[in-house]
Design a protein around this motif. Sequence first.
Motif, PDB file in Angstrom:
ATOM      1  N   GLU A  57       0.815  -1.223   0.020  1.00  0.00           N
ATOM      2  CA  GLU A  57      -0.046  -0.200   0.143  1.00  0.00           C
ATOM      3  C   GLU A  57       0.785   1.262  -0.205  1.00  0.00           C
ATOM      4  O   GLU A  57       0.503   2.315  -0.682  1.00  0.00           O
ATOM      5  N   ARG A  58       1.881   1.146   0.888  1.00  0.00           N
ATOM      6  CA  ARG A  58       2.864   2.213   0.875  1.00  0.00           C
ATOM      7  C   ARG A  58       3.346   2.598  -0.391  1.00  0.00           C
ATOM      8  O   ARG A  58       3.599   3.759  -1.020  1.00  0.00           O
ATOM      9  N   LEU A  59       3.798   1.468  -1.292  1.00  0.00           N
ATOM     10  CA  LEU A  59       4.327   1.573  -2.882  1.00  0.00           C
ATOM     11  C   LEU A  59       3.271   2.477  -3.731  1.00  0.00           C
ATOM     12  O   LEU A  59       3.473   3.210  -4.296  1.00  0.00           O
ATOM     13  N   GLY A  60       2.146   1.714  -3.428  1.00  0.00           N
ATOM     14  CA  GLY A  60       0.877   2.467  -4.408  1.00  0.00           C
ATOM     15  C   GLY A  60       1.001   3.895  -4.117  1.00  0.00           C
ATOM     16  O   GLY A  60       0.654   4.836  -5.007  1.00  0.00           O
ATOM     17  N   LEU A  61       0.972   4.308  -2.730  1.00  0.00           N
ATOM     18  CA  LEU A  61       0.539   5.562  -2.238  1.00  0.00           C
ATOM     19  C   LEU A  61       1.797   6.621  -2.790  1.00  0.00           C
ATOM     20  O   LEU A  61       1.330   7.730  -3.597  1.00  0.00           O
ATOM     21  N   GLU A  62       3.025   6.161  -2.720  1.00  0.00           N
ATOM     22  CA  GLU A  62       4.058   6.840  -3.241  1.00  0.00           C
ATOM     23  C   GLU A  62       3.992   7.034  -4.955  1.00  0.00           C
ATOM     24  O   GLU A  62       4.601   7.977  -5.365  1.00  0.00           O
ATOM     25  N   ALA A  63       3.620   5.796  -5.465  1.00  0.00           N
ATOM     26  CA  ALA A  63       3.572   5.826  -7.000  1.00  0.00           C
ATOM     27  C   ALA A  63       2.313   7.048  -7.449  1.00  0.00           C
ATOM     28  O   ALA A  63       2.577   7.745  -8.323  1.00  0.00           O
ATOM     29  N   VAL A  68       3.412   7.933 -10.686  1.00  0.00           N
ATOM     30  CA  VAL A  68       4.446   6.758 -11.509  1.00  0.00           C
ATOM     31  C   VAL A  68       3.320   5.459 -11.529  1.00  0.00           C
ATOM     32  O   VAL A  68       2.474   5.123 -10.898  1.00  0.00           O
ATOM     33  N   TRP A  69       3.028   4.942 -13.203  1.00  0.00           N
ATOM     34  CA  TRP A  69       2.262   3.994 -13.246  1.00  0.00           C
ATOM     35  C   TRP A  69       2.745   2.615 -13.085  1.00  0.00           C
ATOM     36  O   TRP A  69       3.702   2.113 -13.412  1.00  0.00           O
ATOM     37  N   LEU A  70       1.940   1.983 -12.026  1.00  0.00           N
ATOM     38  CA  LEU A  70       2.181   0.700 -11.351  1.00  0.00           C
ATOM     39  C   LEU A  70       1.625  -0.549 -12.141  1.00  0.00           C
ATOM     40  O   LEU A  70       0.807  -0.577 -12.336  1.00  0.00           O
ATOM     41  N   SER A  71       2.677  -1.503 -12.591  1.00  0.00           N
ATOM     42  CA  SER A  71       2.187  -2.878 -12.752  1.00  0.00           C
ATOM     43  C   SER A  71       2.916  -3.641 -12.316  1.00  0.00           C
ATOM     44  O   SER A  71       4.038  -3.551 -11.335  1.00  0.00           O
ATOM     45  N   LEU A  72       2.700  -5.150 -12.049  1.00  0.00           N
ATOM     46  CA  LEU A  72       3.150  -6.251 -11.261  1.00  0.00           C
ATOM     47  C   LEU A  72       3.445  -7.143 -12.299  1.00  0.00           C
ATOM     48  O   LEU A  72       2.505  -7.594 -13.178  1.00  0.00           O
ATOM     49  N   MET A 104      -1.597  -2.530  -4.107  1.00  0.00           N
ATOM     50  CA  MET A 104      -0.562  -1.643  -4.606  1.00  0.00           C
ATOM     51  C   MET A 104      -1.586  -0.522  -5.368  1.00  0.00           C
ATOM     52  O   MET A 104      -0.892   0.439  -5.863  1.00  0.00           O
ATOM     53  N   ASP A 105      -2.559  -0.902  -5.815  1.00  0.00           N
ATOM     54  CA  ASP A 105      -3.181  -0.320  -7.113  1.00  0.00           C
ATOM     55  C   ASP A 105      -2.703  -0.513  -8.112  1.00  0.00           C
ATOM     56  O   ASP A 105      -2.607   0.554  -8.988  1.00  0.00           O
ATOM     57  N   ALA A 106      -1.889  -1.483  -8.457  1.00  0.00           N
ATOM     58  CA  ALA A 106      -1.433  -1.568  -9.724  1.00  0.00           C
ATOM     59  C   ALA A 106      -2.353  -1.955 -11.016  1.00  0.00           C
ATOM     60  O   ALA A 106      -3.392  -2.348 -10.638  1.00  0.00           O
ATOM     61  N   HIS A 107      -2.067  -1.387 -12.071  1.00  0.00           N
ATOM     62  CA  HIS A 107      -3.173  -1.499 -13.211  1.00  0.00           C
ATOM     63  C   HIS A 107      -3.249  -3.060 -13.865  1.00  0.00           C
ATOM     64  O   HIS A 107      -4.298  -3.285 -14.318  1.00  0.00           O
ATOM     65  N   VAL A 108      -2.300  -3.635 -13.820  1.00  0.00           N
ATOM     66  CA  VAL A 108      -1.949  -4.845 -14.627  1.00  0.00           C
ATOM     67  C   VAL A 108      -1.084  -5.783 -14.164  1.00  0.00           C
ATOM     68  O   VAL A 108      -0.050  -5.521 -13.610  1.00  0.00           O
ATOM     69  N   VAL A 109      -1.500  -7.177 -14.110  1.00  0.00           N
ATOM     70  CA  VAL A 109      -0.580  -8.231 -13.654  1.00  0.00           C
ATOM     71  C   VAL A 109      -0.125  -9.072 -14.853  1.00  0.00           C
ATOM     72  O   VAL A 109      -0.779  -9.576 -15.561  1.00  0.00           O
ATOM     73  N   LYS A 148      -6.066  -5.835 -14.125  1.00  0.00           N
ATOM     74  CA  LYS A 148      -6.353  -6.519 -15.298  1.00  0.00           C
ATOM     75  C   LYS A 148      -5.390  -7.778 -15.014  1.00  0.00           C
ATOM     76  O   LYS A 148      -4.221  -7.526 -14.765  1.00  0.00           O
ATOM     77  N   LEU A 149      -5.689  -8.700 -15.884  1.00  0.00           N
ATOM     78  CA  LEU A 149      -4.612  -9.876 -16.002  1.00  0.00           C
ATOM     79  C   LEU A 149      -3.908  -9.744 -17.385  1.00  0.00           C
ATOM     80  O   LEU A 149      -4.695  -9.615 -18.391  1.00  0.00           O
ATOM     81  N   GLY A 150      -2.707  -9.805 -17.279  1.00  0.00           N
ATOM     82  CA  GLY A 150      -2.051  -9.283 -18.689  1.00  0.00           C
ATOM     83  C   GLY A 150      -1.161 -10.603 -19.293  1.00  0.00           C
ATOM     84  O   GLY A 150      -0.125 -10.558 -18.842  1.00  0.00           O
ATOM     85  N   PRO A 151      -1.742 -11.265 -20.265  1.00  0.00           N
ATOM     86  CA  PRO A 151      -1.180 -12.453 -20.751  1.00  0.00           C
ATOM     87  C   PRO A 151       0.123 -11.509 -21.849  1.00  0.00           C
ATOM     88  O   PRO A 151      -0.478 -10.820 -22.454  1.00  0.00           O
TER      89      PRO A 151
END
Length: 288
Positions: A57-63, A68-72, A104-109, A148-151
């Motif tokens: 969550e801390r990473l998400g907040l700082e992003a 900064v756009w987060l993905s995982l 993290m509130d990342a957009h896509v895995v 989202k799941l990102g193949p």
Amino acid sequence: MDQHPRFGPAGVPAVFRLADATLADVPRLLREEGLDAFEYEAVKWGKKPQINREDAERLGLEARRNDVWLSLHGSYFINFCGERTIVEASKQRLIACTTAARWMDAHVVVFHPGAYGKNPPEEALTKCLRALREVVESLKSLGIEGVKLGPETMGKVHQLGNLDEVLNICETVEQTQLVVDWSHLHARDGGRFRTVEDFRKVIDQIERRLGTAAVKHIHCHFTKIEFTEKGEKRHHMLEESHYGPDFRLLAKAIIEFDLKPIIISESPILDLDAIKMRDMLNEELNKG
Ligand SMILES: [Zn+2]
């Protein structure tokens, strides 16, 4: 949605680690380099998230704070075309990755769908689609719907994940989003990207199958790549002129189609090549 292309590294850059930066420092440090995307690497994860919720969550907040756009990048230990026990374990791993991405509130895995093994390709794809639908059902029951799941398009010929297959997954499974690893396509197809037209063809194909919105903000990986007849061998730095593809050609296509992609560098010098690609795109834009 974003009105500009974004660039960032796959994982924490070496120089940040040397400076003893914590994960929460990463978005600010990227921002200071003029980068605005970060792909968190969860590539060795098993069936449980290997980050605690607070750190995620801390990473998400700082992003968010640093825009900064987060993905995982999900676990490498996923194979949706294998035996039932392997598929079940793979489902748990992808769910664990998606759970953390939600924190993290990342957009896509981003994930690698699997390997054909003994299956004919159509059967491997059918198995993969079935497993992914089950993952999406589980995510729904857990209330995880924003990620989202990102193949990803895969670089080796024995892996499920040529362009047609990942497009098929995105057309038929809910909560998915295409991830194009340009280098993998290049390696898998014997060095297919030699001209701007070669990139145009792929962008056109994606647009025809998934629509304009899907291609506009496409999530990409880019590095130079070495390959054999079996496909991907090794990632290389942009400055290694012996290897392809040439990012400048993709940059020209991005400008032509007015795309606003997220471009993740998987180069051995992660952030430095992300900066280089950003600068190359800007140079092309300024040529107008
Ligand atoms: Zn990958």
